[in-house]
Design a protein around this motif. Sequence first.
Motif, mmCIF file in Angstrom:
data_model
loop_
_atom_site.group_PDB
_atom_site.id
_atom_site.type_symbol
_atom_site.label_atom_id
_atom_site.label_comp_id
_atom_site.label_asym_id
_atom_site.label_seq_id
_atom_site.Cartn_x
_atom_site.Cartn_y
_atom_site.Cartn_z
ATOM 1 N N ALA A 187 0.836 -1.208 0.000
ATOM 2 C CA ALA A 187 0.000 0.000 0.000
ATOM 3 C C ALA A 187 0.868 1.255 0.000
ATOM 4 C CB ALA A 187 -0.932 -0.006 1.210
ATOM 5 N N VAL A 188 1.928 1.251 0.806
ATOM 6 C CA VAL A 188 2.830 2.410 0.864
ATOM 7 C C VAL A 188 3.474 2.646 -0.497
ATOM 8 C CG1 VAL A 188 4.987 3.283 1.861
ATOM 9 C CG2 VAL A 188 3.279 2.200 3.333
ATOM 10 N N PHE A 189 3.881 1.560 -1.159
ATOM 11 C CA PHE A 189 4.480 1.683 -2.495
ATOM 12 C C PHE A 189 3.476 2.276 -3.484
ATOM 13 C CE2 PHE A 189 5.322 -0.256 -6.708
ATOM 14 C CZ PHE A 189 6.545 0.348 -6.965
ATOM 15 N N LEU A 208 -3.482 3.979 -12.629
ATOM 16 C CA LEU A 208 -3.266 2.799 -13.473
ATOM 17 C C LEU A 208 -1.838 2.283 -13.335
ATOM 18 C CD1 LEU A 208 -4.560 0.978 -15.689
ATOM 19 C CD2 LEU A 208 -3.446 2.470 -17.349
ATOM 20 N N VAL A 209 -0.878 3.186 -13.324
ATOM 21 C CA VAL A 209 0.529 2.776 -13.199
ATOM 22 C C VAL A 209 0.752 2.056 -11.872
ATOM 23 C CG1 VAL A 209 2.902 3.604 -13.018
ATOM 24 C CG2 VAL A 209 1.363 4.615 -14.709
ATOM 25 N N ALA A 210 0.192 2.603 -10.790
ATOM 26 C CA ALA A 210 0.337 1.973 -9.473
ATOM 27 C C ALA A 210 -0.294 0.586 -9.463
ATOM 28 C CB ALA A 210 -0.309 2.854 -8.401
ATOM 29 N N VAL A 211 -1.464 0.459 -10.078
ATOM 30 C CA VAL A 211 -2.160 -0.831 -10.122
ATOM 31 C C VAL A 211 -1.366 -1.852 -10.927
ATOM 32 C CG1 VAL A 211 -4.174 -1.989 -11.123
ATOM 33 C CG2 VAL A 211 -4.484 0.048 -9.707
ATOM 34 N N PRO A 483 -3.450 -6.478 -5.409
ATOM 35 C CA PRO A 483 -3.603 -6.518 -3.938
ATOM 36 C C PRO A 483 -4.777 -5.661 -3.460
ATOM 37 C CG PRO A 483 -1.312 -6.140 -4.562
ATOM 38 C CD PRO A 483 -2.129 -5.968 -5.809
ATOM 39 N N GLN A 484 -5.485 -6.174 -2.478
ATOM 40 C CA GLN A 484 -6.595 -5.426 -1.887
ATOM 41 C C GLN A 484 -6.095 -4.142 -1.234
ATOM 42 O OE1 GLN A 484 -9.746 -6.087 -2.063
ATOM 43 N NE2 GLN A 484 -10.127 -8.272 -2.171
ATOM 44 N N SER A 485 -4.897 -4.183 -0.668
ATOM 45 C CA SER A 485 -4.366 -2.986 -0.006
ATOM 46 C C SER A 485 -4.099 -1.866 -0.998
ATOM 47 C CB SER A 485 -3.079 -3.328 0.752
ATOM 48 O OG SER A 485 -2.078 -3.790 -0.124
ATOM 49 N N VAL A 486 -3.827 -2.217 -2.245
ATOM 50 C CA VAL A 486 -3.614 -1.194 -3.281
ATOM 51 C C VAL A 486 -4.939 -0.517 -3.625
ATOM 52 C CG1 VAL A 486 -2.912 -0.813 -5.680
ATOM 53 C CG2 VAL A 486 -1.566 -2.312 -4.199
#
Length: 707
Positions: A187-189, A208-211, A483-486
């Motif tokens: 999540a932090v990332f 989108l990039v983070a996902v 990830p669910q945290s994302v």
Amino acid sequence: MLKRFFPFIDWFNDYGLESLRIDFVAGLTVALVLIPQSMAYAQLAGLPAYYGLYAAFLPPMVAALFGSSRQLATGPVAVVSLMTSASLEPLATAGSNGYIAYAILLALMVGLFQLSLGVLRLGLLVNFLSHPVVNGFTNAAALIIASSQLSKIFGVYVDKSEHHYETIWRVIQSAIHYTHWPTFFMAVFAFAVMFGLKRISSRIPNVLVAVVLTTIISWAIGFQHNTTVDISAIQSPRVHKLIEAFNKAVNTIEQYSKARKEVAKALEKAHRSHNILAVLDAEHDANVLIINMERAKHHASTYRRKLRYLLFEGTEQPDGIKFYIKGELPKKYQSDGRIWRIKVGNKPLKPDNLLMMGGGAVVGTIPRGLPSLTMPKIDLNVALRLFPYAAIISLLGFMEAISIAKAMAGKTGQRLDPNQELIGQGLGNILGAMGKSYPTSGSFSRSAVNLQAGAVSGMSSVFTSLTVVIALLFLTPLLYHLPQSVLAAVIMMAVIGLVNISGFVHAWKAQRYDGIILIISFVSTLAFAPHLDKGIMIGVVLSLLVFLYKSMRPTVASLARGRDFAFRCTNVHGLMECKYISMIRFDGPLFFANASYLEDKIMEIMRTKKTLKHIIIVSNGINDIDASGEETLSLLVDRVRSAGIDISMSGVNESVMEVFKRTNFVEKIGEDHIYPTMEAAIKGTHEEAHRDGEEDICPLIMPIPSS
């Protein structure tokens, strides 16, 4: 006439290939933000993630086709998702089949409510939600939404409490006991990627990039690490007994639930037959069942919490993996290095099929293909219980949408029709419900992306919907390892924009009572969460009470010449009053609720000014009058003149004059005592009032400060 029913026809005036290209790029850009956001918001609403994609399928396109804004991007939004969850949680378990069916029914009801308001041209009803109320609610909702994601950020599981703050306290306690660090760091990332890319360029689809990055990392490192085992794999008799007790409590709840349905039928039958004894018996049975069910729920919750707090170490043995409570692993065995937990939900655990979690939570399997288009099943009893929530979501969602649309129209110069926008939003929710959507609204962040991308028309939203269709048909397997945290990080990042501290300051500066209403709405929404409707209703009631109070006690100002020779309030500007003439300005309609207030003010002036000879009621602010108001004025004329003081009126508008003529008030006061302007009133009364007077300079003629 055709454009009235199909407003999108207007899009194609002077619409060429270049406009189509721009709309295509804008629509694709919005879709890249919408797809991950919609999945996150669906989980906020208590639904499986892929229902967010269903909500991003039809509503954006339909709302754009039949709305009036060309850049408004419709779909799942944070506040409406939170309201959906708050509406449905008392009725069913989040994520269950019943819960999903109720969410779709709620979307249909919201759509019908909005469509009805639009067709009947009743968009003005949204004015009942004042800006201080909405601002207070939105700020509180942002905090509630953000804090509701903490359990996913830390990778812990807790039962929801009656109040949101109690749930958050449970999350904090669980996080202190055990935080799944890979989940937290993922999540932090995601936060770092989204925030960093947003600072670099707003054109980069940072969500989108983070996902994409976190999904690839999740797949590469085996972020999710679950295994299914028999209860014999857990080397602890105490855990076996806990599982048995938990299953017994859950099964007992189900038995009581079935029995309560039968009692409800018996109660309904007794009411129909007017059998008082049978009604009393059924009500007694129902109350006993409720008490027993609550007791069973408490036991189930206690056992579930104990099971969730258990941490295990795994060790590979010849006959398979075995699990020991952390700290109890025999020295002869070597741990696999993971911390394991039992996946415990609201259903009984299967002793031969226990799910052990040794990693983080991911989205999992998303059904490939489009949802079937069917009319939602309508349960009248459920619909009646959902109606207040549907009304609140309709007005709140529309207010959010129209506010965004107006902000964009200010930049594009486009003309907006609020009622047409209601029709568009309503049809979007109705057809969306047929496509398994939950309630949607206009999104500020995605609309900003749409505008920034240069969208020319609502065709951009059509391309957005088509992109979601492609994702549902071909790309769903790629989202398994997300990830669910994302998704929690995506939600928290999105709701940062809902926090508006300056709104508190602005409301307080504008009117102190607006600031107080905003603060009370904010605090009450937080205090009553997850029952968010209570926070809104408190704010609405306070706003209406303030409105009624101000209507009952409008400003009644005594006037004199200001330094600019205009007539000003003597109290506000520190001006001397004339000894012989009182010019009284009444600011507001004169009706049954405030007529006596005007009378009281004039009587007070008569008591305090012993030299008073004439009263001029400045009527420019009286834009309406009812029978009570006219009757009060008529009696006032008699009372004032019987005291030896004359009375006149100035600036009476046409609608009020029509009432005066129909009720013969003109004859009562005298036509020569109704003046067109304040200047004419002073000219007509000054000489007579000042005859034999001692006032050298009259404050109604020359400006005289009081000091």
